[in-house]
Design a protein around this motif. Structure first.
Motif, PDB file in Angstrom:
ATOM      1  N   TYR A 149      90.654  81.848 -45.305  1.00 25.70           N
ATOM      2  CA  TYR A 149      91.291  80.546 -44.626  1.00 25.70           C
ATOM      3  C   TYR A 149      92.690  81.081 -43.954  1.00 25.70           C
ATOM      4  N   SER A 150      93.153  80.347 -43.131  1.00 26.58           N
ATOM      5  CA  SER A 150      94.383  80.773 -42.164  1.00 26.58           C
ATOM      6  C   SER A 150      95.499  80.924 -43.076  1.00 26.58           C
ATOM      7  N   ASP A 151      95.806  80.081 -43.986  1.00 28.17           N
ATOM      8  CA  ASP A 151      96.820  80.307 -45.108  1.00 28.17           C
ATOM      9  C   ASP A 151      96.982  81.470 -45.935  1.00 28.17           C
ATOM     10  N   VAL A 186      89.091  81.372 -37.911  1.00 28.46           N
ATOM     11  CA  VAL A 186      89.702  81.135 -39.252  1.00 28.46           C
ATOM     12  C   VAL A 186      90.813  80.161 -39.172  1.00 28.46           C
ATOM     13  N   GLY A 187      90.811  79.194 -39.812  1.00 25.02           N
ATOM     14  CA  GLY A 187      91.529  78.007 -39.972  1.00 25.02           C
ATOM     15  C   GLY A 187      91.970  77.324 -41.512  1.00 25.02           C
ATOM     16  N   PRO A 188      92.558  76.130 -41.280  1.00 24.82           N
ATOM     17  CA  PRO A 188      92.613  75.576 -42.777  1.00 24.82           C
ATOM     18  C   PRO A 188      91.354  75.123 -43.162  1.00 24.82           C
ATOM     19  N   GLU A 189      90.208  74.978 -42.539  1.00 24.14           N
ATOM     20  CA  GLU A 189      88.986  74.611 -43.032  1.00 24.14           C
ATOM     21  C   GLU A 189      87.822  75.286 -42.602  1.00 24.14           C
ATOM     22  N   SER A 190      88.217  76.680 -41.974  1.00 19.19           N
ATOM     23  CA  SER A 190      87.079  77.523 -41.399  1.00 19.19           C
ATOM     24  C   SER A 190      87.579  78.949 -42.175  1.00 19.19           C
TER      25      SER A 190
END
Length: 278
Positions: A149-151, A186-190
């Protein structure tokens, strides 16, 4: 309770001051002094066991004023507790390192605000990015792929590229700038996946050959790399590709051509790119 002044006519540093006098000299409130005592930042020289009344040494005024000034630059109390215990030059270095971090965060926030204003207003600045193209020759690459994830991304990028650069020594060394390719969002939920890649001079069992290709890209600063404002750079390239009637032929990527640790927030460090044809 106060000690007498010494022969110079100035108060002795051991002179005991009431909390009211000390608060006035240090420019701190009674509430702040009690808080700093609880945190171990500024303990009274004496506390009456019966009444709980506090006295401070005159010599503590300078430390109290330093604490107050450090709070004015929003330094966390836990960090202030460390700084005030350091010798002068080391304390100055610690303050410099703290402020460099503040400026870097401010630069990232400025870029994020610009990104959000464009999204909210619907008036994105078409001139914010200059889209360019470059022809890239066929190259062998070492790769490491992961769903994340992004983080998790910033730490993984540095670690994975570090591992691949070290492995590149067995393939004639690094031949071009490392990059990260994205096969899905790529993100908070992907969670992607993303793939870190390091071009090397010699092909081998662990390498993959990337074909020659044309890249459309924009160049961005270290501050602009942070998620989600980096999305505006990807969107700028996508819009340009659409306007030119081109076709995206592979995963989008971030190409890291500069020393990340040495770069300042406004230094250019990365190309956001799409392979294209047409």
């Amino acid at each position: 309770m106060n000690a007498r002044p010494d022969h110079t006519g100035l108060p002795d540093d051991t002179e005991l001051l009431t909390i009211g006098v000390f608060a006035a000299r240090s420019r701190l409130s009674h509430k702040a002094l009690r808080l700093y005592d609880r945190l171990g930042l500024l303990a009274p020289a004496r506390v009456d066991a019966v009444t709980g009344y506090r006295w401070y040494r005159a010599g503590q005024v300078e430390r109290a004023r330093l604490v107050a000034l450090l709070r004015r630059v929003d330094m966390p109390l836990a960090q202030i507790a460390e700084v005030v215990e350091l010798p002068g030059p080391q304390a100055a270095d610690a303050l410099g390192a703290y402020w460099a971090g503040v400026e870097e965060r401010a630069a990232v926030q400025r870029a994020l605000v610009a990104h959000l204003r464009g999204r909210l207003s619907g008036e994105r600045d078409a001139n914010m990015y200059e889209v360019r193209t470059v022809e890239v020759a066929e190259q062998a690459v070492l790769c490491e792929r992961k769903h994340l994830y992004s983080d998790e991304l910033p730490q993984w990028i540095g670690a994975s590229i570090g591992r691949l650069v070290q492995a590149a020594e067995g393939y004639g060394g690094v031949a071009a700038a490392p990059y990260v390719a994205y096969y899905a969002e790529v993100g908070p939920e992907s969670d992607g996946p993303a793939e870190a890649c390091v071009p090397v001079s010699e092909a081998g069992a662990a390498t993959r050959v990337e074909p020659a290709q044309r890249l459309a890209y924009v160049r961005i600063s270290k501050a602009q790399v942070a998620y989600p404002q980096i999305l505006s750079a990807f969107e700028a390239v996508e819009e340009w590709v659409k306007e030119k009637g081109l076709t995206v032929t592979g995963p989008c990527r971030e190409i890291y051509f500069a020393d990340w640790d040495a770069a300042g927030p406004d230094d250019e460090v990365c190309d956001v790119a799409f392979p294209v044809s047409g």
